[in-house]
Design an enzyme around this catalytic site. Sequence first.
Site, mmCIF file in Angstrom:
data_model
loop_
_atom_site.group_PDB
_atom_site.id
_atom_site.type_symbol
_atom_site.label_atom_id
_atom_site.label_comp_id
_atom_site.label_asym_id
_atom_site.label_seq_id
_atom_site.Cartn_x
_atom_site.Cartn_y
_atom_site.Cartn_z
ATOM 1 C CD GLU A 428 36.018 36.814 40.442
ATOM 2 O OE1 GLU A 428 36.213 35.600 40.320
ATOM 3 O OE2 GLU A 428 35.385 37.304 41.394
ATOM 4 C CG ASP A 452 34.276 33.555 37.803
ATOM 5 O OD1 ASP A 452 33.480 32.864 37.130
ATOM 6 O OD2 ASP A 452 34.230 33.606 39.042
ATOM 7 C CB CYS A 499 43.290 33.104 44.180
ATOM 8 S SG CYS A 499 41.938 34.112 43.583
HETATM 9 C C1 PEP Z 1 38.116 32.438 40.130
HETATM 10 O O1 PEP Z 1 37.110 32.831 39.536
HETATM 11 O O2 PEP Z 1 39.196 32.200 39.568
HETATM 12 C C2 PEP Z 1 38.075 32.212 41.585
HETATM 13 C C3 PEP Z 1 39.165 31.953 42.260
HETATM 14 O O3 PEP Z 1 36.857 32.222 42.206
HETATM 15 P P1 PEP Z 1 35.777 31.035 42.104
HETATM 16 O O4 PEP Z 1 36.442 29.873 41.423
HETATM 17 O O5 PEP Z 1 35.335 30.712 43.464
HETATM 18 O O6 PEP Z 1 34.714 31.670 41.276
HETATM 19 MG MG MG Z 2 35.438 33.598 40.643
#
Ligand code: PEP
Ligand code: MG
Length: 538
Positions: A428, A452, A499
């Site tokens: 990320e 991110d 994800c």
């Molecule tokens: C992301 O950064 O894509 C991620 C799945 O984590 P979060 O949205 O919780 O930062």
């Molecule tokens: Mg993230």
Amino acid sequence: MERYIGKSVMKGIAIGRIFLYKKRDYQVTDQKVSDPAAEKECLLAAVERAKEQLTRLYEDAMRNVGEDHAAIFDIHRMLLEDEDYLDAAAGEIESGFNAVYAVDRAGTQFAELFAAMDDEYMRGRAADIRDISQRVIRILLDLPEEDICSDEPVVLLAEDLTPSETVKLDKSKILGFVTVKGSANSHTAILARSMNLPALVGVDIPLADELHGKSCVVDGFEGVFLVEPEDGELSRMVVRKNQWVADLEALEKLKGQDNVTKSGKRIDIFANIGNVEDADAACAADAGGIGLFRSEFLYLGRDTFPSEEEQYESYKAVLEKMEGKKVVIRTMDIGADKKVDYFGLEPEENPALGYRAIRICLDREEIFITQLRALYRAAAHGKLAIMFPMIISVEEVERIKQIVDMVRKDLVSEGKPVGDAELGIMIETPAAAVISDKLAKEVDFFSIGTNDLTQYTLAVDRQNQKLEGICDTHHEALLRLIEMTVKNAHEAGIWVGICGELGADTALTEWFLKIGVDELSVAASAVLKVRGAVRALP
Ligand code: PEP
Ligand code: MG
């Protein structure tokens, strides 16, 4: 009828009443009063009203979410009967202060007292003392309640909601979200998607108290928020809502079907969750597993660290609910927008580029070790994979693996049952994507966090609503990094998933399959939609 425009972050139609959610937006001043007896009467009347509210909340919660969740309101009601607390507040009034100040003082003193106790349970009560004091103060100041205290579910209207606030909300009471601030990738938006609730952010509406209780419509298809809709408009919305519900029902027939294209290419579709209960929604949506359990939500909305035991119980519960399907738990990603007072984090100029996630874990190893111990113990109850967020270097992964080894050895020497777990990292940061060839040799899998990865690649703050226009989630730079990561993962023989929210973007489903993504982890509410998109491909 008033009409407002916003950015839709979750499609759907919600029709109901507005619940105006306002934060602790009052000032406590130490005014002297001339009639302490009258002030004491106001205090007692406010305490009585607070107890009535809590009784109502308790009964509602018992009906809707069961005793476990309802108990907290009973505890609050009992705390409001505590004579020491009431005497302390009354004492302040006798010294000449107004009731609001008196409750604030008594609340602060008692909360500090509880917070300093050795017993973990008692320490946890500090937050409850603050909560009950704020409830009484809001009544004294004639401000709307902060809890959703209504028999029917409501549309939540707020300036903005932090992750800590959202975890505390009684989700069974919410029909939809409307916020003045916020962006598509904010955690409020992610929560709305996980709950399958229509949601708008960036709605330019002045939050006047009169809005509380008014009828409204959230149109998450068109990005429109109507306050006191006219009859004709309301009937049109009812028709559209029925259509939406029928479309959702039509997706149900995809349950039990494989995620396979017409030519036989398949992909895993997993669900993202933030707490144990979300695993039920993942099962109900027929997700193939959990691709991201945002474990930091266990740390939010409370006053002390979750213990090893508490975490173990939560992870175990999710693994058991998933009955042998894979569960990817991400170690806590506290920091940036996910703030917790008890971590004692200093304010930062650029929190998203700051002290967060694995950086905290590798610096304050005791926090990390507690979580890893809970995870490895839970691993004995299902198919666990652990992943680490915000990685930027091979050295970090090497250090993580040393700590993991130590934790496992300690558990074994203590005679505790431990299980195996795949170890993976989130890709990320652009740094991780660019060196994914090297990182891939260190781990069992990658999961690409596109939320991110987008913000860091494009230098676009994911929280900043003003930048929505240039936050291009199909930007060539981002897509190249994803493709490169997938290629490097496969060359090293490991699997790779997505994800971030982009995983549910069906405009890219075909491309994800073409470049060979192995798994998409999406909000439970999007599992069947993405399955439908996969099955429709040639
Ligand atoms: C992301 O950064 O894509 C991620 C799945 O984590 P979060 O949205 O919780 O930062
Ligand atoms: Mg993230």
